[in-house]
Each structure stands twice: as structure tokens, then as C-alpha cells.
Write a protein that holds these residues in place. Structure first.
Motif, PDB file in Angstrom:
ATOM      1  N   ARG A  91      -5.277   0.050  -2.229  1.00 17.90           N
ATOM      2  CA  ARG A  91      -4.684   1.332  -1.833  1.00 17.90           C
ATOM      3  C   ARG A  91      -5.044   1.683  -0.390  1.00 17.90           C
ATOM      4  NH1 ARG A  91      -3.862   6.531  -5.411  1.00 17.90           N
ATOM      5  NH2 ARG A  91      -3.167   7.903  -3.769  1.00 17.90           N
ATOM      6  N   LEU A  92      -4.044   2.199   0.313  1.00 16.14           N
ATOM      7  CA  LEU A  92      -4.219   2.665   1.692  1.00 16.14           C
ATOM      8  C   LEU A  92      -3.565   4.036   1.774  1.00 16.14           C
ATOM      9  CD1 LEU A  92      -5.193   1.973   4.591  1.00 16.14           C
ATOM     10  CD2 LEU A  92      -2.898   1.059   5.013  1.00 16.14           C
ATOM     11  N   GLY A  93      -4.397   5.093   1.813  1.00 12.01           N
ATOM     12  CA  GLY A  93      -3.856   6.447   1.801  1.00 12.01           C
ATOM     13  C   GLY A  93      -3.000   6.643   0.572  1.00 12.01           C
ATOM     14  N   PRO A  94      -1.745   7.070   0.743  1.00  9.31           N
ATOM     15  CA  PRO A  94      -0.883   7.316  -0.423  1.00  9.31           C
ATOM     16  C   PRO A  94      -0.213   6.049  -0.961  1.00  9.31           C
ATOM     17  CG  PRO A  94       0.293   7.870   1.559  1.00  9.31           C
ATOM     18  CD  PRO A  94      -1.122   7.503   1.979  1.00  9.31           C
ATOM     19  N   PHE A  95      -0.455   4.906  -0.333  1.00  8.96           N
ATOM     20  CA  PHE A  95       0.282   3.687  -0.684  1.00  8.96           C
ATOM     21  C   PHE A  95      -0.484   2.820  -1.670  1.00  8.96           C
ATOM     22  CE2 PHE A  95       1.497   4.893   3.643  1.00  8.96           C
ATOM     23  CZ  PHE A  95       2.822   5.200   3.404  1.00  8.96           C
ATOM     24  N   GLU A  96       0.185   2.536  -2.793  1.00 14.36           N
ATOM     25  CA  GLU A  96      -0.372   1.645  -3.805  1.00 14.36           C
ATOM     26  C   GLU A  96      -0.028   0.209  -3.421  1.00 14.36           C
ATOM     27  OE1 GLU A  96      -2.330   2.318  -6.254  1.00 14.36           O
ATOM     28  OE2 GLU A  96      -2.234   4.494  -6.129  1.00 14.36           O
ATOM     29  N   ARG A 103       3.974  -5.657   9.209  1.00  9.69           N
ATOM     30  CA  ARG A 103       4.221  -6.159  10.564  1.00  9.69           C
ATOM     31  C   ARG A 103       4.355  -4.925  11.442  1.00  9.69           C
ATOM     32  NH1 ARG A 103       8.180  -6.446  13.890  1.00  9.69           N
ATOM     33  NH2 ARG A 103       8.135  -7.904  15.599  1.00  9.69           N
ATOM     34  N   LEU A 104       3.338  -4.696  12.245  1.00  6.07           N
ATOM     35  CA  LEU A 104       3.259  -3.449  13.000  1.00  6.07           C
ATOM     36  C   LEU A 104       2.915  -3.748  14.450  1.00  6.07           C
ATOM     37  CD1 LEU A 104       3.294  -0.349  12.571  1.00  6.07           C
ATOM     38  CD2 LEU A 104       0.828  -0.496  12.201  1.00  6.07           C
ATOM     39  N   GLU A 105       3.752  -3.272  15.352  1.00  2.63           N
ATOM     40  CA  GLU A 105       3.468  -3.412  16.775  1.00  2.63           C
ATOM     41  C   GLU A 105       2.770  -2.153  17.270  1.00  2.63           C
ATOM     42  OE1 GLU A 105       7.356  -4.149  18.368  1.00  2.63           O
ATOM     43  OE2 GLU A 105       7.121  -6.308  18.103  1.00  2.63           O
ATOM     44  N   LEU A 129       5.206   1.775   9.451  1.00  2.00           N
ATOM     45  CA  LEU A 129       4.265   1.418   8.392  1.00  2.00           C
ATOM     46  C   LEU A 129       4.700   2.037   7.062  1.00  2.00           C
ATOM     47  CD1 LEU A 129       1.637  -0.106   7.767  1.00  2.00           C
ATOM     48  CD2 LEU A 129       0.441   2.063   8.109  1.00  2.00           C
ATOM     49  N   HIS A 130       5.116   3.291   7.087  1.00  4.51           N
ATOM     50  CA  HIS A 130       5.571   3.964   5.866  1.00  4.51           C
ATOM     51  C   HIS A 130       6.736   3.214   5.225  1.00  4.51           C
ATOM     52  CE1 HIS A 130       6.348   7.267   3.091  1.00  4.51           C
ATOM     53  NE2 HIS A 130       7.622   7.076   3.371  1.00  4.51           N
ATOM     54  N   GLN A 132       7.461   0.113   5.431  1.00  2.00           N
ATOM     55  CA  GLN A 132       7.025  -1.173   4.902  1.00  2.00           C
ATOM     56  C   GLN A 132       6.220  -1.023   3.615  1.00  2.00           C
ATOM     57  OE1 GLN A 132       4.976  -3.242   8.066  1.00  2.00           O
ATOM     58  NE2 GLN A 132       6.760  -3.145   9.395  1.00  2.00           N
ATOM     59  N   LEU A 133       5.418   0.047   3.519  1.00  2.77           N
ATOM     60  CA  LEU A 133       4.511   0.189   2.378  1.00  2.77           C
ATOM     61  C   LEU A 133       5.051   1.073   1.271  1.00  2.77           C
ATOM     62  CD1 LEU A 133       1.080   0.509   4.190  1.00  2.77           C
ATOM     63  CD2 LEU A 133       2.281  -1.544   3.402  1.00  2.77           C
ATOM     64  N   ALA A 134       6.149   1.780   1.507  1.00  8.71           N
ATOM     65  CA  ALA A 134       6.654   2.769   0.557  1.00  8.71           C
ATOM     66  C   ALA A 134       7.240   2.164  -0.710  1.00  8.71           C
ATOM     67  CB  ALA A 134       7.673   3.673   1.227  1.00  8.71           C
ATOM     68  N   THR A 135       7.155   0.870  -0.855  1.00 13.21           N
ATOM     69  CA  THR A 135       7.611   0.218  -2.076  1.00 13.21           C
ATOM     70  C   THR A 135       7.029   0.908  -3.304  1.00 13.21           C
ATOM     71  OG1 THR A 135       7.725  -1.868  -0.919  1.00 13.21           O
ATOM     72  CG2 THR A 135       7.688  -1.986  -3.316  1.00 13.21           C
ATOM     73  N   THR A 136       5.732   1.219  -3.215  1.00 12.79           N
ATOM     74  CA  THR A 136       5.043   1.915  -4.292  1.00 12.79           C
ATOM     75  C   THR A 136       4.169   2.968  -3.649  1.00 12.79           C
ATOM     76  OG1 THR A 136       4.943  -0.149  -5.506  1.00 12.79           O
ATOM     77  CG2 THR A 136       3.569   1.630  -6.306  1.00 12.79           C
ATOM     78  N   THR A 137       4.469   4.234  -3.881  1.00 11.97           N
ATOM     79  CA  THR A 137       3.700   5.328  -3.298  1.00 11.97           C
ATOM     80  C   THR A 137       3.133   6.175  -4.428  1.00 11.97           C
ATOM     81  OG1 THR A 137       5.163   5.368  -1.386  1.00 11.97           O
ATOM     82  CG2 THR A 137       3.780   7.296  -1.717  1.00 11.97           C
ATOM     83  N   ALA A 138       1.864   6.505  -4.296  1.00 10.53           N
ATOM     84  CA  ALA A 138       1.210   7.348  -5.310  1.00 10.53           C
ATOM     85  C   ALA A 138       1.804   8.744  -5.273  1.00 10.53           C
ATOM     86  CB  ALA A 138      -0.283   7.401  -5.054  1.00 10.53           C
ATOM     87  N   PRO A 139       1.793   9.455  -6.406  1.00  7.92           N
ATOM     88  CA  PRO A 139       2.333  10.826  -6.431  1.00  7.92           C
ATOM     89  C   PRO A 139       1.498  11.761  -5.592  1.00  7.92           C
ATOM     90  CG  PRO A 139       1.400  10.195  -8.580  1.00  7.92           C
ATOM     91  CD  PRO A 139       1.278   9.030  -7.668  1.00  7.92           C
TER      92      PRO A 139
END
Length: 139
Positions: A91-96, A103-105, A129-130, A132-139
Motif C-alpha cells: 500500500r502507498l497512501g490510498p493505493f492498494e 513510470r514517472l518522470e 501517478l494516480h 497508474q495506481l488507481a487500478t485499486t484504491t482504498a475507500p
């Protein structure tokens, strides 16, 4: 340990990042050194706090790898353009984690004083980043 050049310090910081050595990275900062992530409006103060932040990043993206695409040095500072790649594994912040690719420049400004890093400022796009990671986001 002190280093003469901002470019050398920036390269050592990059090497520590890619070795996933939060301790080696933190040792490059002065006692009052600061790291600011502009995209998330967060600042870490002092080597211990900076090290703590890197532990979280290396845990979340254990295969994180930075490629420096450009380095400009002058006036006691170095500016590095980079690309960060890896996969979200914890987990990274709200991202599961769902093994999402990252891939972030970005651009990292490394300011130095007396052979140590006095401040780093990291500029990257939180929207990218959001997405890319929003595939699964915690509530």
C-alpha cells in the motif's frame, strides 16, 4: 564525510536510491537537511526523517529504479531529470497494491552546502501517478 561537488553528491544520492539504501542516502544530508515532495506537499526534515520516508517508498515499490536522463550542475546545486520505474507491491497512501507498473518522470533539485546536501526538492506529476495506481484504491 563531505563531498566537493554538487554533481558528485547528486550521483551518490542516485546510487543510494538505486541500491535501495535509505541509510546511505540519508547520510548525504546535513543535520538540518530537508527533502520536499512538491506533488504531495510533504517535507521531511533531518536525515532520520528522510530515511524513514525512503523506507516507505522502497517498501511500496521494491523494484524502484531511477534513470537519470539529464544532470546540470552549477552554483552549488545539481538538477537531475529522471524517470522512476517499478511496480506497486504494498500500500502507498490510498493505493492498494495490484502489481501496477509505475513510470514517472520528474526533476530533482539538489542544493548543497559545505559538502553535504542541504535541501532536495522533487517535482513530479501526482496525476500521472494516480492514473497508474488507481487500478485499486482504498475507500
Amino acid at each position: 564525510m563531505t563531498v566537493d561537488s554538487a554533481g558528485e553528491l547528486a550521483e551518490q544520492l542516485w546510487s543510494a536510491y538505486n541500491a535501495h539504501s535509505e541509510t546511505a542516502a540519508a547520510r548525504l544530508y546535513s543535520a538540518e537537511g530537508r527533502h520536499r515532495d512538491v506533488a504531495v506537499n510533504r517535507e521531511r526534515v533531518g536525515p532520520a526523517d528522510i530515511e524513514h520516508g525512503l523506507v516507505g517508498l522502497f517498501t511500496a515499490i521494491p523494484d524502484a529504479h531511477w534513470t537519470c536522463t539529464r544532470l546540470v550542475v552549477g552554483g552549488g546545486a545539481a538538477v537531475l531529470a529522471y524517470e522512476l520505474t517499478g511496480h506497486l507491491r504494498t500500500r502507498l497512501g490510498p493505493f492498494e497494491p495490484a502489481d501496477q507498473p509505475v513510470r514517472l518522470e520528474g526533476v530533482l533539485v539538489v542544493e548543497t552546502d559545505a559538502g553535504r546536501i542541504s535541501r532536495t526538492t522533487d517535482y513530479w506529476d501526482s496525476g500521472t501517478l494516480h492514473r497508474q495506481l488507481a487500478t485499486t484504491t482504498a475507500p
